[in-house]
Write a protein that holds these residues in place. Structure first.
Motif, PDB file in Angstrom:
ATOM      1  N   ALA A   1       0.909  -1.238   0.031  1.00 53.99           N
ATOM      2  CA  ALA A   1       0.025  -0.296  -0.043  1.00 53.99           C
ATOM      3  C   ALA A   1       0.756   1.171  -0.130  1.00 53.99           C
ATOM      4  O   ALA A   1       0.137   2.381  -0.300  1.00 53.99           O
ATOM      5  N   ASN A   2       1.955   1.151   0.095  1.00 53.91           N
ATOM      6  CA  ASN A   2       2.922   2.389   0.431  1.00 53.91           C
ATOM      7  C   ASN A   2       4.003   2.546  -0.816  1.00 53.91           C
ATOM      8  O   ASN A   2       4.258   3.553  -1.014  1.00 53.91           O
ATOM      9  N   LEU A   3       4.443   1.561  -1.327  1.00 54.64           N
ATOM     10  CA  LEU A   3       5.381   1.773  -2.194  1.00 54.64           C
ATOM     11  C   LEU A   3       4.666   1.926  -3.546  1.00 54.64           C
ATOM     12  O   LEU A   3       3.520   1.481  -3.876  1.00 54.64           O
ATOM     13  N   PRO A   4       5.455   2.701  -4.615  1.00 50.46           N
ATOM     14  CA  PRO A   4       4.843   2.997  -6.067  1.00 50.46           C
ATOM     15  C   PRO A   4       4.764   1.670  -6.516  1.00 50.46           C
ATOM     16  O   PRO A   4       5.483   0.892  -6.705  1.00 50.46           O
ATOM     17  N   GLY A   5       3.426   1.697  -7.181  1.00 52.49           N
ATOM     18  CA  GLY A   5       3.079   0.635  -8.178  1.00 52.49           C
ATOM     19  C   GLY A   5       2.974  -0.778  -6.999  1.00 52.49           C
ATOM     20  O   GLY A   5       2.877  -1.626  -7.645  1.00 52.49           O
ATOM     21  N   GLY A   6       2.968  -0.530  -6.041  1.00 51.66           N
ATOM     22  CA  GLY A   6       2.834  -1.621  -4.857  1.00 51.66           C
ATOM     23  C   GLY A   6       4.209  -2.256  -4.487  1.00 51.66           C
ATOM     24  O   GLY A   6       3.975  -3.305  -3.837  1.00 51.66           O
ATOM     25  N   GLY A   7       5.192  -1.765  -5.353  1.00 57.40           N
ATOM     26  CA  GLY A   7       6.554  -2.480  -4.969  1.00 57.40           C
ATOM     27  C   GLY A   7       6.645  -3.676  -5.971  1.00 57.40           C
ATOM     28  O   GLY A   7       5.585  -4.165  -6.606  1.00 57.40           O
ATOM     29  N   PRO A   8       7.749  -4.186  -5.872  1.00 57.26           N
ATOM     30  CA  PRO A   8       8.206  -5.472  -6.645  1.00 57.26           C
ATOM     31  C   PRO A   8       7.617  -6.802  -6.112  1.00 57.26           C
ATOM     32  O   PRO A   8       8.268  -7.652  -5.932  1.00 57.26           O
ATOM     33  N   GLY A   9       6.268  -6.801  -6.073  1.00 55.04           N
ATOM     34  CA  GLY A   9       5.447  -8.189  -5.541  1.00 55.04           C
ATOM     35  C   GLY A   9       4.504  -8.512  -6.617  1.00 55.04           C
ATOM     36  O   GLY A   9       4.133  -7.849  -7.366  1.00 55.04           O
ATOM     37  N   TYR A  10       3.909  -9.591  -6.440  1.00 57.32           N
ATOM     38  CA  TYR A  10       3.110 -10.090  -7.297  1.00 57.32           C
ATOM     39  C   TYR A  10       2.253  -9.156  -7.730  1.00 57.32           C
ATOM     40  O   TYR A  10       1.410  -8.509  -6.840  1.00 57.32           O
ATOM     41  N   PRO A  11       1.731  -8.783  -8.908  1.00 54.06           N
ATOM     42  CA  PRO A  11       2.106  -9.585 -10.425  1.00 54.06           C
ATOM     43  C   PRO A  11       3.425  -8.444 -10.860  1.00 54.06           C
ATOM     44  O   PRO A  11       3.569  -8.993 -12.183  1.00 54.06           O
ATOM     45  N   LEU A  12       3.840  -7.809 -10.044  1.00 54.89           N
ATOM     46  CA  LEU A  12       4.833  -6.826 -10.711  1.00 54.89           C
ATOM     47  C   LEU A  12       6.259  -7.016 -10.244  1.00 54.89           C
ATOM     48  O   LEU A  12       6.704  -6.572  -9.394  1.00 54.89           O
ATOM     49  N   ALA A  13       6.871  -7.597 -10.956  1.00 56.07           N
ATOM     50  CA  ALA A  13       8.529  -7.869 -10.878  1.00 56.07           C
ATOM     51  C   ALA A  13       9.088  -6.763 -11.374  1.00 56.07           C
ATOM     52  O   ALA A  13       8.695  -6.019 -12.477  1.00 56.07           O
ATOM     53  N   THR A  14      10.603  -6.419 -11.122  1.00 57.66           N
ATOM     54  CA  THR A  14      11.194  -5.164 -11.928  1.00 57.66           C
ATOM     55  C   THR A  14      12.700  -5.559 -11.812  1.00 57.66           C
ATOM     56  O   THR A  14      13.117  -6.624 -11.299  1.00 57.66           O
ATOM     57  N   PRO A  15      13.329  -5.140 -12.974  1.00 61.02           N
ATOM     58  CA  PRO A  15      14.687  -5.278 -12.922  1.00 61.02           C
ATOM     59  C   PRO A  15      15.738  -4.792 -11.661  1.00 61.02           C
ATOM     60  O   PRO A  15      15.479  -3.933 -11.109  1.00 61.02           O
ATOM     61  N   GLY A  16      16.495  -5.915 -11.529  1.00 60.16           N
ATOM     62  CA  GLY A  16      17.187  -5.890 -10.229  1.00 60.16           C
ATOM     63  C   GLY A  16      18.321  -6.801  -9.917  1.00 60.16           C
ATOM     64  O   GLY A  16      18.667  -7.367 -10.998  1.00 60.16           O
ATOM     65  N   ALA A  17      19.121  -6.510  -9.080  1.00 54.64           N
ATOM     66  CA  ALA A  17      20.147  -7.694  -8.564  1.00 54.64           C
ATOM     67  C   ALA A  17      20.006  -8.057  -7.109  1.00 54.64           C
ATOM     68  O   ALA A  17      19.622  -7.213  -6.211  1.00 54.64           O
ATOM     69  N   ARG A  18      20.498  -9.129  -6.931  1.00 52.00           N
ATOM     70  CA  ARG A  18      20.452  -9.519  -5.397  1.00 52.00           C
ATOM     71  C   ARG A  18      21.656 -10.594  -5.088  1.00 52.00           C
ATOM     72  O   ARG A  18      22.069 -11.269  -5.834  1.00 52.00           O
ATOM     73  N   LEU A  19      22.218 -10.285  -3.997  1.00 51.42           N
ATOM     74  CA  LEU A  19      23.411 -11.075  -3.496  1.00 51.42           C
ATOM     75  C   LEU A  19      22.948 -11.590  -2.079  1.00 51.42           C
ATOM     76  O   LEU A  19      22.547 -11.155  -1.391  1.00 51.42           O
ATOM     77  N   GLU A  20      23.214 -13.060  -2.129  1.00 53.67           N
ATOM     78  CA  GLU A  20      23.006 -13.594  -0.806  1.00 53.67           C
ATOM     79  C   GLU A  20      24.130 -14.170  -0.472  1.00 53.67           C
ATOM     80  O   GLU A  20      24.943 -14.990  -1.004  1.00 53.67           O
ATOM     81  N   LEU A  21      24.357 -14.078   0.949  1.00 61.79           N
ATOM     82  CA  LEU A  21      25.726 -14.690   1.685  1.00 61.79           C
ATOM     83  C   LEU A  21      25.163 -15.502   2.549  1.00 61.79           C
ATOM     84  O   LEU A  21      24.325 -15.147   3.506  1.00 61.79           O
ATOM     85  N   ASP A  22      26.070 -16.723   2.700  1.00 63.45           N
ATOM     86  CA  ASP A  22      25.328 -17.894   3.704  1.00 63.45           C
ATOM     87  C   ASP A  22      26.638 -18.287   4.450  1.00 63.45           C
ATOM     88  O   ASP A  22      27.352 -19.178   4.102  1.00 63.45           O
ATOM     89  N   PRO A  23      27.049 -17.510   5.643  1.00 64.98           N
ATOM     90  CA  PRO A  23      28.290 -17.919   6.150  1.00 64.98           C
ATOM     91  C   PRO A  23      28.009 -19.320   7.053  1.00 64.98           C
ATOM     92  O   PRO A  23      29.136 -19.664   7.247  1.00 64.98           O
ATOM     93  N   SER A  24      26.856 -19.699   7.260  1.00 67.79           N
ATOM     94  CA  SER A  24      26.822 -20.996   7.890  1.00 67.79           C
ATOM     95  C   SER A  24      25.397 -21.523   7.233  1.00 67.79           C
ATOM     96  O   SER A  24      24.516 -20.815   6.530  1.00 67.79           O
ATOM     97  N   ASP A  25      25.008 -23.026   7.586  1.00 63.94           N
ATOM     98  CA  ASP A  25      23.880 -23.326   7.092  1.00 63.94           C
ATOM     99  C   ASP A  25      22.758 -22.692   7.831  1.00 63.94           C
ATOM    100  O   ASP A  25      21.406 -22.703   7.172  1.00 63.94           O
TER     101      ASP A  25
END
Length: 431
Positions: free
Chosen positions: A160-184
């Motif tokens: 309700a707060n982000l423009p266009g509802g934000g990057p959630g269903y059904p609106l994905a957007t161009p971007g990048a994601r880095l995930e770091l897993d220091p442990s299981d």
């Protein structure tokens, strides 16, 4: 059980293994799924109008192991496509609530959702780039995901707060994601996503700026999200439910209009109830959140898990200033039905005090009983019955208090929208 030994009722999909073709594709790195989700909701009382609505979603997802397919070590790719239909109206049209009764509600269209490639970084994490959906990985509760109301997925505090509802269903957007897993047990996810300049969520309008998900716009500001996650005992060989704790935040770079005040013709600050033509603009927006999924009992396939989510944002530029939901999920509530799930959730969306102050000023100027927005509460009880490995039925009951946060009924502005009672039935079939 081997694929050739499975019957129509015991195999994973309606169409089976296609004479071994699916297995051969998988062995070469290509896995795909085609799923039909259809539902009917009836608004029994309250809301904007009583009546029934039907909507459905056909989703095609393809996951590719690029190492198997072309020798790209640690590389994977993913694409998802949606065909969305609502028969002319959806449950949100009947209720008028902030919390959409259905998490598949959207403008009828055929659209691209997500499209990305990912590089595994050894055992330490991964890097993903492409068209991303934040609700795939951020601000989610594993337990609440079994519920149908949209706020239990991509929560109202962002939708309700982000423009266009934000990057959630059904609106994905161009971007990048880095995930770091220091442990299981622990991981961290920084993410950035460009936000296209849609100021109205696609599920609320019939003419979105990007009806098919192929605009790939980099205008309208950028959203940065970060989340840390801890799953105690995740390294153990345990196929049962696991507790999870998440802490995250986000920052959006666009300008956001003040909800209460504007600039007067002499440069003074005035209420938007007096002059709504020139609102004050705030640079940027942010939010903090936490998520807990806590297993409190487990015995074989059966378990009980509690969930809680909470979030706060600045009150001067957001319709909702804070949000909280919680509830429980029971897996295998009956011994003879090990794959069924019973889930209950309640979500409260608090209207910003600045928005309430605007309503109060409007009431004073109008000299009438104009309603003051305060908040909306959504209750949901849902049971997911696994009929076969490829077919589920999900009866659903929802009760929404103060739909829209205590706003005038569009058909009778002298009254607010009354509390809504909805019943629904969803079916999901995997092809």
């Amino acid at each position: 059980m081997q694929a050739q030994d499975q019957t129509f009722w015991t195999r994973d999909t309606v169409t089976g293994d296609w004479g071994g073709a699916r297995t051969r594709l998988s062995n070469n790195g290509i896995d795909w799924s085609l799923t039909y989700t259809g539902e009917v909701f009836g608004n029994l009382s309250g809301g904007i109008e009583t009546g029934a609505a039907y909507e459905d979603l056909i989703s095609l997802e393809v996951d590719t192991d690029l190492e198997k397919l072309m020798g790209w070590k640690g590389g994977t790719a993913h694409v998802s496509l949606y065909q969305i239909d609502d028969g002319g109206r959806n449950a949100a049209d009947l209720v008028g609530s902030i919390s959409d009764p259905s998490n598949i509600d959207a403008r009828p269209t055929f659209r691209l959702f997500t499209l990305w490639v990912q590089q595994q970084l050894g055992d330490t994490g991964s890097f993903r780039v492409g068209q991303l959906a934040a609700d795939d990985e951020f601000l989610i509760s594993d337990t609440a995901a079994a519920l149908i109301n949209g706020t239990f997925g991509w929560a109202n505090i962002v939708a309700a707060n982000l423009p266009g509802g934000g990057p959630g269903y059904p609106l994905a957007t161009p971007g990048a994601r880095l995930e770091l897993d220091p442990s299981d047990e622990s991981s961290g996810r920084p993410c950035s996503a460009a936000i296209r300049p849609e100021t109205v969520h696609p599920m609320r309008t019939r003419k979105p700026a990007d009806p098919h998900g192929t605009t790939f716009s980099f205008t309208g500001g950028a959203l940065f999200m970060s989340e840390i996650q801890y799953r105690p005992g995740a390294s153990a060989k345990d196929d049962g439910a696991q507790s999870a704790y998440r802490l995250g935040g986000w920052y959006h770079t666009a300008d956001f209009a003040d909800l209460e005040l504007g600039n007067g013709n002499k440069g003074q600050r005035v209420s938007l109830a007096v002059d709504p033509s020139d609102p004050i603009e705030h640079q940027g927006n942010w939010g903090l959140y936490g998520v807990v999924d806590q297993v409190v009992w487990q015995n074989g396939a059966s378990n009980i898990t509690l969930f809680w989510r909470g979030s706060v944002v600045p009150a001067d530029r957001n319709l909702l200033s804070w949000y909280m939901d919680g509830g429980f999920g029971i897996t295998a509530p009956f011994r003879e039905r090990p794959d069924d799930v019973l889930t209950f959730g309640v979500a409260y969306s608090n209207i910003s005090p600045d928005a309430s102050a605007l309503d109060l000023a409007t009431r004073r100027i109008a000299g009438s009983s104009y309603p003051i927005r305060n908040g909306e509460t959504a209750f949901e009880l849902s049971y997911t019955a696994q009929i076969t490995p490829w077919w589920t039925l999900q009866p659903d009951l929802q009760y929404i208090v103060h739909p829209g946060g205590n706003v005038p009924d569009p058909d009778d502005p002298s009254h607010v929208i009354e509390n809504s009672v909805l019943v629904g039935l969803r079916t999901t079939v995997a092809f």
